[in-house]
Design a protein around this motif. Structure first.
Motif, PDB file in Angstrom:
ATOM      1  N   VAL A 130       0.916  -1.241  -0.048  1.00  0.00           N
ATOM      2  CA  VAL A 130      -0.047   0.143  -0.018  1.00  0.00           C
ATOM      3  C   VAL A 130       0.801   1.543  -0.014  1.00  0.00           C
ATOM      4  CG1 VAL A 130      -1.686   1.442   1.241  1.00  0.00           C
ATOM      5  CG2 VAL A 130      -1.945  -1.180   1.211  1.00  0.00           C
ATOM      6  N   ARG A 131       1.951   1.184   0.775  1.00  0.00           N
ATOM      7  CA  ARG A 131       2.644   2.537   0.922  1.00  0.00           C
ATOM      8  C   ARG A 131       3.457   2.901  -0.478  1.00  0.00           C
ATOM      9  NH1 ARG A 131       5.106   0.766   6.169  1.00  0.00           N
ATOM     10  NH2 ARG A 131       6.966   0.472   4.741  1.00  0.00           N
ATOM     11  N   CYS A 151      -6.524  -9.728   2.613  1.00  0.00           N
ATOM     12  CA  CYS A 151      -7.217 -10.463   1.667  1.00  0.00           C
ATOM     13  C   CYS A 151      -7.458  -9.585   0.072  1.00  0.00           C
ATOM     14  CB  CYS A 151      -8.481 -11.134   2.032  1.00  0.00           C
ATOM     15  SG  CYS A 151      -9.946 -10.151   2.574  1.00  0.00           S
ATOM     16  N   GLU A 152      -7.600  -8.308   0.610  1.00  0.00           N
ATOM     17  CA  GLU A 152      -7.844  -7.150  -0.565  1.00  0.00           C
ATOM     18  C   GLU A 152      -6.607  -7.118  -1.329  1.00  0.00           C
ATOM     19  OE1 GLU A 152     -11.805  -4.800   1.261  1.00  0.00           O
ATOM     20  OE2 GLU A 152      -9.664  -3.991   1.700  1.00  0.00           O
ATOM     21  N   LEU A 153      -5.549  -7.614  -1.051  1.00  0.00           N
ATOM     22  CA  LEU A 153      -4.190  -6.947  -1.545  1.00  0.00           C
ATOM     23  C   LEU A 153      -3.541  -8.303  -2.169  1.00  0.00           C
ATOM     24  CD1 LEU A 153      -2.815  -4.933   1.397  1.00  0.00           C
ATOM     25  CD2 LEU A 153      -3.807  -4.233  -0.842  1.00  0.00           C
ATOM     26  N   LYS A 154      -4.385  -9.250  -2.481  1.00  0.00           N
ATOM     27  CA  LYS A 154      -4.156 -10.552  -3.167  1.00  0.00           C
ATOM     28  C   LYS A 154      -4.007 -10.398  -4.756  1.00  0.00           C
ATOM     29  CE  LYS A 154      -3.266 -12.616   0.485  1.00  0.00           C
ATOM     30  NZ  LYS A 154      -1.830 -12.726   0.956  1.00  0.00           N
ATOM     31  N   LYS A 155      -3.369 -10.864  -5.687  1.00  0.00           N
ATOM     32  CA  LYS A 155      -3.161 -10.428  -6.875  1.00  0.00           C
ATOM     33  C   LYS A 155      -4.352 -10.500  -7.621  1.00  0.00           C
ATOM     34  CE  LYS A 155       1.397 -12.793  -7.344  1.00  0.00           C
ATOM     35  NZ  LYS A 155       2.294 -13.635  -8.086  1.00  0.00           N
ATOM     36  N   ASN A 156      -5.425 -11.144  -7.418  1.00  0.00           N
ATOM     37  CA  ASN A 156      -6.821 -11.199  -8.265  1.00  0.00           C
ATOM     38  C   ASN A 156      -7.430  -9.739  -8.051  1.00  0.00           C
ATOM     39  OD1 ASN A 156      -7.203 -12.193  -5.701  1.00  0.00           O
ATOM     40  ND2 ASN A 156      -8.774 -13.462  -6.426  1.00  0.00           N
ATOM     41  N   VAL A 157      -7.240  -9.226  -6.859  1.00  0.00           N
ATOM     42  CA  VAL A 157      -7.964  -7.991  -6.482  1.00  0.00           C
ATOM     43  C   VAL A 157      -7.097  -6.694  -6.207  1.00  0.00           C
ATOM     44  CG1 VAL A 157     -10.149  -9.260  -5.846  1.00  0.00           C
ATOM     45  CG2 VAL A 157      -8.379  -8.742  -4.212  1.00  0.00           C
ATOM     46  N   LEU A 158      -5.934  -6.956  -6.268  1.00  0.00           N
ATOM     47  CA  LEU A 158      -4.992  -5.805  -5.928  1.00  0.00           C
ATOM     48  C   LEU A 158      -5.267  -4.402  -6.610  1.00  0.00           C
ATOM     49  CD1 LEU A 158      -2.681  -5.036  -4.172  1.00  0.00           C
ATOM     50  CD2 LEU A 158      -0.910  -5.990  -6.091  1.00  0.00           C
ATOM     51  N   THR A 195      -8.580  -2.856  -5.526  1.00  0.00           N
ATOM     52  CA  THR A 195      -8.303  -2.308  -4.307  1.00  0.00           C
ATOM     53  C   THR A 195      -7.732  -0.889  -4.326  1.00  0.00           C
ATOM     54  OG1 THR A 195      -8.567  -4.663  -3.439  1.00  0.00           O
ATOM     55  CG2 THR A 195      -7.574  -2.899  -1.920  1.00  0.00           C
ATOM     56  N   LEU A 196      -6.449  -0.928  -4.966  1.00  0.00           N
ATOM     57  CA  LEU A 196      -5.681   0.115  -4.825  1.00  0.00           C
ATOM     58  C   LEU A 196      -6.189   1.227  -5.616  1.00  0.00           C
ATOM     59  CD1 LEU A 196      -2.286  -1.416  -5.001  1.00  0.00           C
ATOM     60  CD2 LEU A 196      -3.306  -0.680  -3.043  1.00  0.00           C
ATOM     61  N   GLY A 197      -7.091   0.926  -6.599  1.00  0.00           N
ATOM     62  CA  GLY A 197      -7.591   1.981  -7.496  1.00  0.00           C
ATOM     63  C   GLY A 197      -8.797   2.565  -6.756  1.00  0.00           C
ATOM     64  N   GLU A 234     -10.813   7.171  -3.480  1.00  0.00           N
ATOM     65  CA  GLU A 234     -11.284   7.772  -2.342  1.00  0.00           C
ATOM     66  C   GLU A 234     -10.635   8.781  -1.533  1.00  0.00           C
ATOM     67  OE1 GLU A 234     -12.854   5.614   1.747  1.00  0.00           O
ATOM     68  OE2 GLU A 234     -12.048   4.521   0.289  1.00  0.00           O
ATOM     69  N   LEU A 235      -9.015   8.510  -1.784  1.00  0.00           N
ATOM     70  CA  LEU A 235      -8.380   9.865  -1.387  1.00  0.00           C
ATOM     71  C   LEU A 235      -8.436  11.195  -2.217  1.00  0.00           C
ATOM     72  CD1 LEU A 235      -4.932   7.831  -0.536  1.00  0.00           C
ATOM     73  CD2 LEU A 235      -6.718   8.958   1.098  1.00  0.00           C
TER      74      LEU A 235
END
Length: 148
Positions: A28-29, A117-124, A127-129, A134-135
């Motif tokens: 994430v960072r 679990c939201e940072l696994k390859k299939n949803v990474l 999630t980051l998008g 949101e930011l």
């Protein structure tokens, strides 16, 4: 079900679990930094010592492990051994998380939780998008602008 490891091996395994700078936190960072966001890490002065603090956006991000913070996903399973220890410990973590969020929100901080679990390859990427969107949607021009 009995533990598959001896007490010594289990102790060594548990000692290697990091509370800061974990792989999910680093993912994430690094993504935030690459997108131009600047942050502070593990600010102890804030309730719950958030993993990532974005002062400009008055936002904190907790990157939580599904097991340690009892996420409602398939990755969380109650341990079958030593339940007298694990249940109170995990429930205490959840209670502390909720309390920290309430305190941060009362101080005017926006709280975002990203689950392991939201940072696994299939949803990474998704999630980051969503996190970046949101930011970027936060209106910090009037409320959170620091005066000099």
């Amino acid at each position: 079900m009995a533990d598959n490891h001896s007490k010594e091996v289990r102790s060594i395994n548990m000692s290697h679990i990091r509370s800061t700078n974990s792989k999910p936190e680093e993912i994430v960072r690094k993504y935030l930094f690459a997108e131009g966001f600047r942050y502070r890490k593990n600010v102890k002065k804030l309730p719950g010592c958030p993993d990532i603090v974005l002062p400009k956006y008055k936002t904190v991000i907790f990157v939580n492990g599904c097991f340690w913070h009892k996420h409602d996903c398939p990755r969380f399973v109650w341990p079958s051994s030593n339940q007298d220890y694990w249940r109170p410990k995990i429930l205490r973590n959840v209670e502390r998380d909720n309390q920290s969020c309430k305190e941060l929100e009362a101080l005017g901080w926006k709280v975002i939780t990203v689950w392991e679990c939201e940072l696994k390859k299939n949803v990474l990427n998704e999630t980051l998008g969503k996190l970046i969107a949101e930011l970027k949607a936060i209106d910090f021009s009037t409320d959170n602008k620091e005066t000099t």
